[in-house]
Write a protein that holds these residues in place. Structure first.
Motif, PDB file in Angstrom:
ATOM      1  N   ALA A  62     -47.904  38.935   0.459  1.00 24.64           N
ATOM      2  CA  ALA A  62     -46.444  39.001   0.397  1.00 24.64           C
ATOM      3  C   ALA A  62     -45.759  38.781   1.741  1.00 24.64           C
ATOM      4  O   ALA A  62     -44.763  38.075   1.822  1.00 24.64           O
ATOM      5  N   HIS A  63     -46.264  39.387   2.806  1.00 22.61           N
ATOM      6  CA  HIS A  63     -45.577  39.334   4.091  1.00 22.61           C
ATOM      7  C   HIS A  63     -46.554  38.951   5.194  1.00 22.61           C
ATOM      8  O   HIS A  63     -47.701  38.603   4.937  1.00 22.61           O
ATOM      9  N   LEU A  64     -46.080  39.046   6.436  1.00 24.69           N
ATOM     10  CA  LEU A  64     -46.922  38.640   7.557  1.00 24.69           C
ATOM     11  C   LEU A  64     -47.797  39.768   8.091  1.00 24.69           C
ATOM     12  O   LEU A  64     -48.549  39.571   9.036  1.00 24.69           O
ATOM     13  N   ASN A  65     -47.725  40.962   7.497  1.00 33.35           N
ATOM     14  CA  ASN A  65     -48.510  42.082   7.994  1.00 33.35           C
ATOM     15  C   ASN A  65     -50.001  41.768   7.952  1.00 33.35           C
ATOM     16  O   ASN A  65     -50.515  41.288   6.947  1.00 33.35           O
ATOM     17  N   CYS A  66     -50.689  42.047   9.044  1.00 34.13           N
ATOM     18  CA  CYS A  66     -52.112  41.734   9.103  1.00 34.13           C
ATOM     19  C   CYS A  66     -52.936  42.953   8.702  1.00 34.13           C
ATOM     20  O   CYS A  66     -52.489  44.091   8.828  1.00 34.13           O
ATOM     21  N   PRO A  67     -54.161  42.737   8.217  1.00 30.78           N
ATOM     22  CA  PRO A  67     -55.014  43.871   7.863  1.00 30.78           C
ATOM     23  C   PRO A  67     -55.452  44.625   9.120  1.00 30.78           C
ATOM     24  O   PRO A  67     -55.542  44.052  10.202  1.00 30.78           O
ATOM     25  N   GLY A 123     -43.902  43.042  17.479  1.00 24.78           N
ATOM     26  CA  GLY A 123     -43.895  42.011  16.448  1.00 24.78           C
ATOM     27  C   GLY A 123     -42.776  41.011  16.647  1.00 24.78           C
ATOM     28  O   GLY A 123     -42.118  40.978  17.700  1.00 24.78           O
ATOM     29  N   GLY A 124     -42.524  40.200  15.609  1.00 22.39           N
ATOM     30  CA  GLY A 124     -41.564  39.111  15.717  1.00 22.39           C
ATOM     31  C   GLY A 124     -40.133  39.551  15.961  1.00 22.39           C
ATOM     32  O   GLY A 124     -39.396  38.908  16.712  1.00 22.39           O
ATOM     33  N   SER A 125     -39.706  40.635  15.318  1.00 23.42           N
ATOM     34  CA  SER A 125     -38.319  41.086  15.491  1.00 23.42           C
ATOM     35  C   SER A 125     -38.044  41.472  16.933  1.00 23.42           C
ATOM     36  O   SER A 125     -37.031  41.071  17.523  1.00 23.42           O
ATOM     37  N   GLN A 126     -38.942  42.249  17.528  1.00 21.19           N
ATOM     38  CA  GLN A 126     -38.752  42.650  18.915  1.00 21.19           C
ATOM     39  C   GLN A 126     -38.880  41.447  19.843  1.00 21.19           C
ATOM     40  O   GLN A 126     -38.164  41.351  20.850  1.00 21.19           O
ATOM     41  N   SER A 127     -39.753  40.513  19.508  1.00 22.72           N
ATOM     42  CA  SER A 127     -39.904  39.311  20.327  1.00 22.72           C
ATOM     43  C   SER A 127     -38.626  38.477  20.312  1.00 22.72           C
ATOM     44  O   SER A 127     -38.203  37.949  21.340  1.00 22.72           O
ATOM     45  N   ASN A 128     -38.015  38.337  19.131  1.00 24.41           N
ATOM     46  CA  ASN A 128     -36.764  37.584  19.046  1.00 24.41           C
ATOM     47  C   ASN A 128     -35.657  38.253  19.848  1.00 24.41           C
ATOM     48  O   ASN A 128     -34.865  37.580  20.522  1.00 24.41           O
ATOM     49  N   LEU A 129     -35.578  39.579  19.780  1.00 21.67           N
ATOM     50  CA  LEU A 129     -34.577  40.304  20.556  1.00 21.67           C
ATOM     51  C   LEU A 129     -34.802  40.087  22.048  1.00 21.67           C
ATOM     52  O   LEU A 129     -33.855  39.822  22.805  1.00 21.67           O
ATOM     53  N   GLN A 130     -36.049  40.181  22.483  1.00 22.91           N
ATOM     54  CA  GLN A 130     -36.371  39.993  23.897  1.00 22.91           C
ATOM     55  C   GLN A 130     -36.002  38.579  24.352  1.00 22.91           C
ATOM     56  O   GLN A 130     -35.402  38.382  25.417  1.00 22.91           O
ATOM     57  N   ALA A 131     -36.344  37.585  23.538  1.00 19.86           N
ATOM     58  CA  ALA A 131     -36.068  36.201  23.902  1.00 19.86           C
ATOM     59  C   ALA A 131     -34.569  35.928  23.975  1.00 19.86           C
ATOM     60  O   ALA A 131     -34.084  35.263  24.900  1.00 19.86           O
ATOM     61  N   VAL A 158     -26.188  30.660  18.983  1.00 23.99           N
ATOM     62  CA  VAL A 158     -27.629  30.626  18.782  1.00 23.99           C
ATOM     63  C   VAL A 158     -27.904  29.715  17.605  1.00 23.99           C
ATOM     64  O   VAL A 158     -27.356  29.923  16.518  1.00 23.99           O
ATOM     65  N   LEU A 159     -28.737  28.704  17.818  1.00 23.00           N
ATOM     66  CA  LEU A 159     -29.068  27.781  16.739  1.00 23.00           C
ATOM     67  C   LEU A 159     -30.472  28.074  16.235  1.00 23.00           C
ATOM     68  O   LEU A 159     -31.428  28.090  17.002  1.00 23.00           O
ATOM     69  N   THR A 160     -30.578  28.328  14.951  1.00 26.51           N
ATOM     70  CA  THR A 160     -31.867  28.613  14.323  1.00 26.51           C
ATOM     71  C   THR A 160     -31.942  27.839  13.005  1.00 26.51           C
ATOM     72  O   THR A 160     -30.915  27.380  12.498  1.00 26.51           O
ATOM     73  N   SER A 161     -33.126  27.690  12.483  1.00 28.57           N
ATOM     74  CA  SER A 161     -33.254  26.951  11.228  1.00 28.57           C
ATOM     75  C   SER A 161     -32.908  27.849  10.049  1.00 28.57           C
ATOM     76  O   SER A 161     -32.880  29.078  10.161  1.00 28.57           O
ATOM     77  N   THR A 162     -32.671  27.241   8.922  1.00 30.05           N
ATOM     78  CA  THR A 162     -32.390  28.014   7.709  1.00 30.05           C
ATOM     79  C   THR A 162     -33.601  28.837   7.293  1.00 30.05           C
ATOM     80  O   THR A 162     -33.468  29.769   6.489  1.00 30.05           O
ATOM     81  N   ALA A 163     -34.777  28.511   7.821  1.00 30.41           N
ATOM     82  CA  ALA A 163     -35.993  29.278   7.549  1.00 30.41           C
ATOM     83  C   ALA A 163     -36.228  30.339   8.623  1.00 30.41           C
ATOM     84  O   ALA A 163     -37.263  30.998   8.611  1.00 30.41           O
ATOM     85  N   GLY A 164     -35.278  30.512   9.534  1.00 35.21           N
ATOM     86  CA  GLY A 164     -35.433  31.474  10.611  1.00 35.21           C
ATOM     87  C   GLY A 164     -35.453  32.906  10.104  1.00 35.21           C
ATOM     88  O   GLY A 164     -34.995  33.212   9.006  1.00 35.21           O
ATOM     89  N   HIS A 165     -35.958  33.796  10.934  1.00 37.36           N
ATOM     90  CA  HIS A 165     -36.107  35.199  10.559  1.00 37.36           C
ATOM     91  C   HIS A 165     -34.767  35.922  10.638  1.00 37.36           C
ATOM     92  O   HIS A 165     -33.932  35.619  11.484  1.00 37.36           O
ATOM     93  N   PHE A 166     -34.579  36.905   9.749  1.00 39.43           N
ATOM     94  CA  PHE A 166     -33.309  37.644   9.721  1.00 39.43           C
ATOM     95  C   PHE A 166     -33.050  38.400  11.015  1.00 39.43           C
ATOM     96  O   PHE A 166     -31.912  38.756  11.323  1.00 39.43           O
ATOM     97  N   SER A 167     -34.100  38.647  11.803  1.00 39.68           N
ATOM     98  CA  SER A 167     -33.929  39.396  13.042  1.00 39.68           C
ATOM     99  C   SER A 167     -33.124  38.625  14.077  1.00 39.68           C
ATOM    100  O   SER A 167     -32.617  39.221  15.031  1.00 39.68           O
ATOM    101  N   VAL A 168     -32.991  37.317  13.926  1.00 38.48           N
ATOM    102  CA  VAL A 168     -32.168  36.549  14.867  1.00 38.48           C
ATOM    103  C   VAL A 168     -30.714  36.994  14.770  1.00 38.48           C
ATOM    104  O   VAL A 168     -30.055  37.257  15.784  1.00 38.48           O
ATOM    105  N   GLN A 169     -30.197  37.124  13.557  1.00 40.04           N
ATOM    106  CA  GLN A 169     -28.824  37.588  13.368  1.00 40.04           C
ATOM    107  C   GLN A 169     -28.680  39.034  13.837  1.00 40.04           C
ATOM    108  O   GLN A 169     -27.704  39.391  14.495  1.00 40.04           O
TER     109      GLN A 169
END
Length: 206
Positions: A62-67, A123-131, A158-169
């Motif tokens: 379902a999601h990107l969570n790794c085992p 993870g990705g949300s914190q990485s996007n915030l940092q960037a 900020v320009l992102t694709s329509t497939a971008g993660h919600f954390s960008v907003q």
């Protein structure tokens, strides 16, 4: 108990809904001690372990969570026991040096060059915030003084694709950008941003 659950699950999720589980959680009396460890673990099993989502199951997609892997589990046990803070050298010399060494090693393997630097995030949300924080600060260097900065911030985009993660907003909101600061660019059939549309959007922004 956890090991038995991990070893014995036959599907990634029981399918329990919030409405089904909510009465059980709401019925827990937080002011009444359970009296022994076994009772507490029984309760934990009922409100959490039994209906947990198991990322290690082969049908989980379902999601990107790794085992969870054993080295990570051991690392968490060590980190939780010591609880080092890597804010300053005086709080943890060894752990900070380990982090710096791993960052340098990672940057070298990626081929970023000796001047590269980095930071590990959760993870990705914190990485996007940092960037986006770094990008905002870079953009604001042309605006010396608080007044100029206040005038510039609402103009940043900020320009992102329509497939971008919600954390960008979400990150843009946290960084004080305008409500309409995030602009989405369409993608092709393979969910790749379309460069020609991006070029037109940049020109429109200018």
């Amino acid at each position: 108990r956890v090991a038995r659950r991990v070893a014995g699950v036959d599907r990634p999720f029981t399918g329990v809904t919030p409405g089904e589980l909510a009465p059980r959680v709401a019925g827990v009396d937080l002011d009444r001690p359970l009296g022994d460890t076994a009772a507490a673990l029984d309760e934990l099993d009922e409100v959490y372990l039994r209906d947990a989502v198991w990322f290690h199951h082969p049908r989980y997609l379902a999601h990107l969570n790794c085992p969870v892997v054993i080295p990570a589990l051991l690392g968490e046990a060590v980190l939780s026991a010591v609880n080092s803070s890597l804010d300053t050298w005086d709080q943890s010399v060894g752990a900070t040096l380990i982090e710096r060494r791993l960052i340098d090693w990672t940057a070298e393997r990626i081929g970023l060059g000796p001047a590269a630097d980095g930071v590990f995030t959760s993870g990705g949300s914190q990485s996007n915030l940092q960037a986006l924080l770094l990008a905002r600060e870079e953009a604001c260097q042309v605006a010396p003084g608080p007044q100029a900065r206040a005038e510039l911030l609402p103009r940043l985009r900020v320009l992102t694709s329509t497939a971008g993660h919600f954390s960008v907003q979400k990150s843009a909101n946290l960084l004080g950008l305008a409500p309409d600061a995030v602009l989405t660019v369409p993608t092709d059939a393979r969910r790749r941003m379309i460069p020609a549309v991006l070029r037109r959007e940049i020109e429109r922004c200018r």
